[in-house]
Design an enzyme around this catalytic site. Sequence first.
Site, PDB file in Angstrom:
ATOM      1  N   ASP A  10       0.838  -1.197   0.000  1.00  0.00           N
ATOM      2  CA  ASP A  10       0.000   0.000   0.000  1.00  0.00           C
ATOM      3  C   ASP A  10       0.879   1.256   0.000  1.00  0.00           C
ATOM      4  O   ASP A  10       2.074   1.183   0.297  1.00  0.00           O
ATOM      5  CB  ASP A  10      -0.896  -0.034   1.237  1.00  0.00           C
ATOM      6  CG  ASP A  10      -1.687   1.248   1.426  1.00  0.00           C
ATOM      7  OD1 ASP A  10      -2.375   1.656   0.483  1.00  0.00           O
ATOM      8  OD2 ASP A  10      -1.592   1.843   2.523  1.00  0.00           O
ATOM      9  N   ASP A  12      -0.435   5.229   0.841  1.00  0.00           N
ATOM     10  CA  ASP A  12      -0.730   6.219   1.876  1.00  0.00           C
ATOM     11  C   ASP A  12      -0.976   5.536   3.216  1.00  0.00           C
ATOM     12  O   ASP A  12      -1.846   4.676   3.334  1.00  0.00           O
ATOM     13  CB  ASP A  12      -1.958   7.054   1.480  1.00  0.00           C
ATOM     14  CG  ASP A  12      -1.963   8.424   2.141  1.00  0.00           C
ATOM     15  OD1 ASP A  12      -1.103   8.669   3.002  1.00  0.00           O
ATOM     16  OD2 ASP A  12      -2.828   9.238   1.787  1.00  0.00           O
ATOM     17  N   ASP A 207      -1.676  -0.476   5.984  1.00  0.00           N
ATOM     18  CA  ASP A 207      -2.065   0.060   7.289  1.00  0.00           C
ATOM     19  C   ASP A 207      -3.545  -0.035   7.573  1.00  0.00           C
ATOM     20  O   ASP A 207      -3.966  -0.078   8.728  1.00  0.00           O
ATOM     21  CB  ASP A 207      -1.648   1.534   7.386  1.00  0.00           C
ATOM     22  CG  ASP A 207      -2.511   2.417   6.489  1.00  0.00           C
ATOM     23  OD1 ASP A 207      -3.285   3.238   7.017  1.00  0.00           O
ATOM     24  OD2 ASP A 207      -2.423   2.290   5.251  1.00  0.00           O
TER      25      ASP A 207
END
Length: 259
Positions: A10, A12, A207
């Site tokens: 991922d 951001d 995240d």
Amino acid sequence: MKQYKGYLIDLDGTMYKGSQPIDGAAQFIEYLNNHDIPHLFVTNNSTKEPEDVVEKLKNVGVTAHSDEIVTSALATAEYISNEQSNASVYVIGGDGLRNAIQNEGLTIKDDEHVDYVTIGLDEAVTYDKLATATLGVRQGAKFISTNKDVSIPKERGFLPGNGAITSVVSVSTGVDPVFIGKPEPIIMDKALDILQLPKADVAMVGDLYDTDIMSGINVGVDTIHVQTGVTTKEQIEQKEVPPTYTFKDLNEVIAELEG
């Protein structure tokens, strides 16, 4: 921790927060590059082209190449092309989505008489754009959305995301779109096809549980949660299906791999 032969990563909240680097991100990618471990950056952002993503990563100290970027725009364009190679498409979205669709040889039209209506994040969306999309879906065009993210983090706070824009057309027509981006399998299947590795040898790193971790769970690959973005360790502990691993940051992941 298991040694994986490939990673899906991922952006951001994992590589950076807005324009700020996240400690451990550059070091993790450097570790992968030094050990010739293939990896792809998988993002729901449909507004940017791969070269734009590479430049942003460079600005936060992360080395990447455009062929390592898989965006929801690229996956969307490929999905439509695979279904109907000569399709006409009405597009709400940024240059990343529009260029991806055109690069697949598809035709973008500015009216509702199309084969597909496709929606990606458009920060200049208007009532007229939504009206045209609604009419297209009502007339039988297949409804596609790059991702279902209802909000996106910006400097001002969490602002409406593509899922929120998409919902206007969905509510008005009563038609649910085909979603392409995380946590749906379509974008992940595209990334796995590029890696050409058995699923048992691949891990998804991210995240946000609802998109990143669920995207890995949905396609049957192990997941590595990092506590550098949205979903906290405490929230992870409450999940019925937890990630394979959770770490404070990517520095801890490197330590595990080297240990």
